[in-house]
Design an enzyme around this catalytic site. Structure first.
Site, PDB file in Angstrom:
ATOM      1  N   ASN A  10      34.619  50.152  36.627  1.00 30.28           N
ATOM      2  CA  ASN A  10      34.094  48.137  36.668  1.00 30.28           C
ATOM      3  C   ASN A  10      34.819  47.522  37.790  1.00 30.28           C
ATOM      4  O   ASN A  10      36.296  47.636  38.352  1.00 30.28           O
ATOM      5  CB  ASN A  10      34.925  47.953  35.052  1.00 30.28           C
ATOM      6  CG  ASN A  10      34.436  46.050  35.251  1.00 30.28           C
ATOM      7  OD1 ASN A  10      34.003  45.482  36.203  1.00 30.28           O
ATOM      8  ND2 ASN A  10      35.743  45.030  34.528  1.00 30.28           N
ATOM      9  N   TRP A  11      33.973  47.117  38.625  1.00 32.82           N
ATOM     10  CA  TRP A  11      34.914  47.038  40.375  1.00 32.82           C
ATOM     11  C   TRP A  11      34.804  45.153  40.061  1.00 32.82           C
ATOM     12  O   TRP A  11      35.753  45.194  41.312  1.00 32.82           O
ATOM     13  CB  TRP A  11      33.557  47.296  41.278  1.00 32.82           C
ATOM     14  CG  TRP A  11      33.404  48.672  41.739  1.00 32.82           C
ATOM     15  CD1 TRP A  11      33.618  49.797  40.849  1.00 32.82           C
ATOM     16  CD2 TRP A  11      32.375  49.175  42.405  1.00 32.82           C
ATOM     17  NE1 TRP A  11      33.044  50.917  41.450  1.00 32.82           N
ATOM     18  CE2 TRP A  11      32.426  50.515  42.440  1.00 32.82           C
ATOM     19  CE3 TRP A  11      31.753  48.684  43.753  1.00 32.82           C
ATOM     20  CZ2 TRP A  11      31.388  51.658  43.318  1.00 32.82           C
ATOM     21  CZ3 TRP A  11      30.837  48.960  44.623  1.00 32.82           C
ATOM     22  CH2 TRP A  11      30.998  50.630  44.218  1.00 32.82           C
ATOM     23  N   LYS A  12      35.081  44.799  39.169  1.00 29.93           N
ATOM     24  CA  LYS A  12      35.136  43.252  38.838  1.00 29.93           C
ATOM     25  C   LYS A  12      34.496  42.637  40.794  1.00 29.93           C
ATOM     26  O   LYS A  12      33.703  43.527  40.836  1.00 29.93           O
ATOM     27  CB  LYS A  12      36.626  42.829  38.718  1.00 29.93           C
ATOM     28  CG  LYS A  12      37.092  43.914  37.771  1.00 29.93           C
ATOM     29  CD  LYS A  12      38.170  43.928  37.355  1.00 29.93           C
ATOM     30  CE  LYS A  12      38.690  44.443  35.863  1.00 29.93           C
ATOM     31  NZ  LYS A  12      40.129  43.944  35.565  1.00 29.93           N
ATOM     32  N   HIS A  99      33.986  41.489  28.706  1.00 30.63           N
ATOM     33  CA  HIS A  99      34.658  41.785  29.287  1.00 30.63           C
ATOM     34  C   HIS A  99      35.708  40.122  29.229  1.00 30.63           C
ATOM     35  O   HIS A  99      35.102  39.168  28.941  1.00 30.63           O
ATOM     36  CB  HIS A  99      34.787  41.734  30.665  1.00 30.63           C
ATOM     37  CG  HIS A  99      35.656  42.688  31.228  1.00 30.63           C
ATOM     38  ND1 HIS A  99      37.080  42.088  31.728  1.00 30.63           N
ATOM     39  CD2 HIS A  99      35.888  43.370  30.971  1.00 30.63           C
ATOM     40  CE1 HIS A  99      38.140  42.580  32.283  1.00 30.63           C
ATOM     41  NE2 HIS A  99      37.122  43.903  31.971  1.00 30.63           N
ATOM     42  N   GLU A 101      37.899  39.082  30.539  1.00 32.24           N
ATOM     43  CA  GLU A 101      38.266  38.171  32.042  1.00 32.24           C
ATOM     44  C   GLU A 101      37.291  37.283  31.823  1.00 32.24           C
ATOM     45  O   GLU A 101      37.562  36.020  31.967  1.00 32.24           O
ATOM     46  CB  GLU A 101      38.342  38.643  33.250  1.00 32.24           C
ATOM     47  CG  GLU A 101      39.697  39.647  33.169  1.00 32.24           C
ATOM     48  CD  GLU A 101      39.326  41.101  34.481  1.00 32.24           C
ATOM     49  OE1 GLU A 101      38.158  41.374  35.170  1.00 32.24           O
ATOM     50  OE2 GLU A 101      39.948  41.413  34.278  1.00 32.24           O
ATOM     51  N   GLU A 171      39.549  47.349  24.675  1.00 31.16           N
ATOM     52  CA  GLU A 171      40.281  46.819  25.979  1.00 31.16           C
ATOM     53  C   GLU A 171      41.510  46.671  25.806  1.00 31.16           C
ATOM     54  O   GLU A 171      40.590  44.582  25.472  1.00 31.16           O
ATOM     55  CB  GLU A 171      39.672  46.813  27.943  1.00 31.16           C
ATOM     56  CG  GLU A 171      38.063  47.458  27.696  1.00 31.16           C
ATOM     57  CD  GLU A 171      38.129  46.809  29.003  1.00 31.16           C
ATOM     58  OE1 GLU A 171      38.266  48.232  29.697  1.00 31.16           O
ATOM     59  OE2 GLU A 171      37.157  46.047  29.954  1.00 31.16           O
ATOM     60  N   GLY A 177      44.725  45.943  33.846  1.00 24.93           N
ATOM     61  CA  GLY A 177      45.274  45.535  35.208  1.00 24.93           C
ATOM     62  C   GLY A 177      47.345  45.219  35.185  1.00 24.93           C
ATOM     63  O   GLY A 177      47.468  44.170  36.396  1.00 24.93           O
ATOM     64  N   SER A 217      44.251  49.911  32.221  1.00 21.41           N
ATOM     65  CA  SER A 217      45.023  50.221  33.097  1.00 21.41           C
ATOM     66  C   SER A 217      45.142  51.873  32.848  1.00 21.41           C
ATOM     67  O   SER A 217      45.836  52.341  32.917  1.00 21.41           O
ATOM     68  CB  SER A 217      46.626  50.641  33.283  1.00 21.41           C
ATOM     69  OG  SER A 217      47.023  48.812  33.707  1.00 21.41           O
ATOM     70  N   GLY A 238      38.867  50.350  35.920  1.00 23.96           N
ATOM     71  CA  GLY A 238      39.189  48.710  36.948  1.00 23.96           C
ATOM     72  C   GLY A 238      39.698  49.372  38.300  1.00 23.96           C
ATOM     73  O   GLY A 238      38.750  50.233  38.950  1.00 23.96           O
ATOM     74  N   GLY A 239      41.273  49.000  38.635  1.00 24.02           N
ATOM     75  CA  GLY A 239      42.060  49.495  39.716  1.00 24.02           C
ATOM     76  C   GLY A 239      41.235  51.049  39.879  1.00 24.02           C
ATOM     77  O   GLY A 239      40.940  51.204  41.127  1.00 24.02           O
TER      78      GLY A 239
END
Ligand code: PGA
Length: 256
Positions: A10-12, A99, A101, A171, A177, A217, A238-239
């Site tokens: 998930n590159w956001k 998600h 966010e 999640e 994150g 994470s 993500g990251g």
């Protein structure tokens, strides 16, 4: 029953088109035939989807692209929104919905998540439905109740045949994150509860076939302990999905 593992990045809101092409090419360059044993999915921002797909198609690698959001209406006056058909036409096979966010920063409700999930399924795109609790919910001891209610809400009005390709991503919000991962035991416990809820709704066979991912994470340093849990079928990353080297390690962890 062995479920095929999935690793989804998930590159956001990261990577311009030029940057996305470079990262997709870097990931494609690491591709190994062995990766066919895992469903590998890249979920870049909307504008990067087609360029990323073009790179992957050109290289003939079995990596799919997915969107991060969608609108449930087929077309019309919805400024700023993207439809299922638009995603389908460019070869999108998956779409993240709900998600945390989007839920916390953009007011996405369970009802909206359900509409998006239904629209995606009707349009032939597999939803990756995100669920997860805040720290307050966890501290109150209400995690499973909360997460399972999100699962029920997302799948409301659907039947076992319709949800057969859907994916759920657990999640915990406090792990996204933050560098703070759920322990393998914590993650397994909730993923098992998600699967039990799917069994309750659609029967045991559907539940045994559905992929339940962990996200929050997840990185090369902690993937092993998570991925070997019986109810964790992969990750939503993500990251660690923004670097080809770490993403490759995550994909390869699914193969061992
Ligand atoms: P993270 O994000 O891996 O950076 O914690 C996961 C996600 O939000 O999907």
């Amino acid at each position: 029953m062995t479920r095929k593992k999935m690793m989804a990045g998930n590159w956001k809101m990261n990577k311009t088109v030029a940057e996305a092409v470079v990262l997709t090419q870097d990931i494609s360059n690491q591709y190994d035939k062995e990766w066919e044993g895992v469903d590998v999915v890249l979920c870049p921002p909307f504008v990067d989807l087609k360029p990323a797909k073009t790179v992957l198609d050109f290289d003939k690698v079995k990596i799919s692209v997915g969107a991060q959001n969608v609108h449930w209406e087929p077309e019309g006056a919805f400024t700023g929104e993207i439809s299922v058909a638009m995603l389908k036409e460019i070869g999108c096979e998956y779409c993240i919905v709900g998600h945390s966010e989007r839920r916390t920063l953009f007011g996405e409700t369970d009802e909206m998540v359900n509409k998006k999930t239904r629209a995606l399924i009707a349009g032939g795109i597999a939803p990756i439905v995100c669920v997860g609790e805040s720290l307050a919910v966890r501290d109150a001891g209400e995690t499973e109740e909360y997460v399972c209610a999100q699962v029920r809400a997302a799948f409301a009005g659907l039947d076992a045949v319709e949800v057969k390709d859907a994916v759920v991503a657990y999640e915990p919000i406090w792990a996204i994150g933050t560098g703070r991962t759920a322990t393998p035991e914590q993650a397994q416990e909730v993923c098992a509860a998600v699967r039990a809820t799917v069994a309750e709704l659609f029967g045991e066979e559907t539940a045994q076939n559905m992929r339940v991912l962990y996200g929050g994470s997840m990185k090369p340093e902690n993937v092993e302990g998570l991925i070997c849990q019986p109810d964790i079928d992969g990750g939503l990353i993500g990251g660690a999905a923004l670097k080809a080297a770490s993403f490759r390690q995550l994909v390869e962890a699914c193969l061992s």
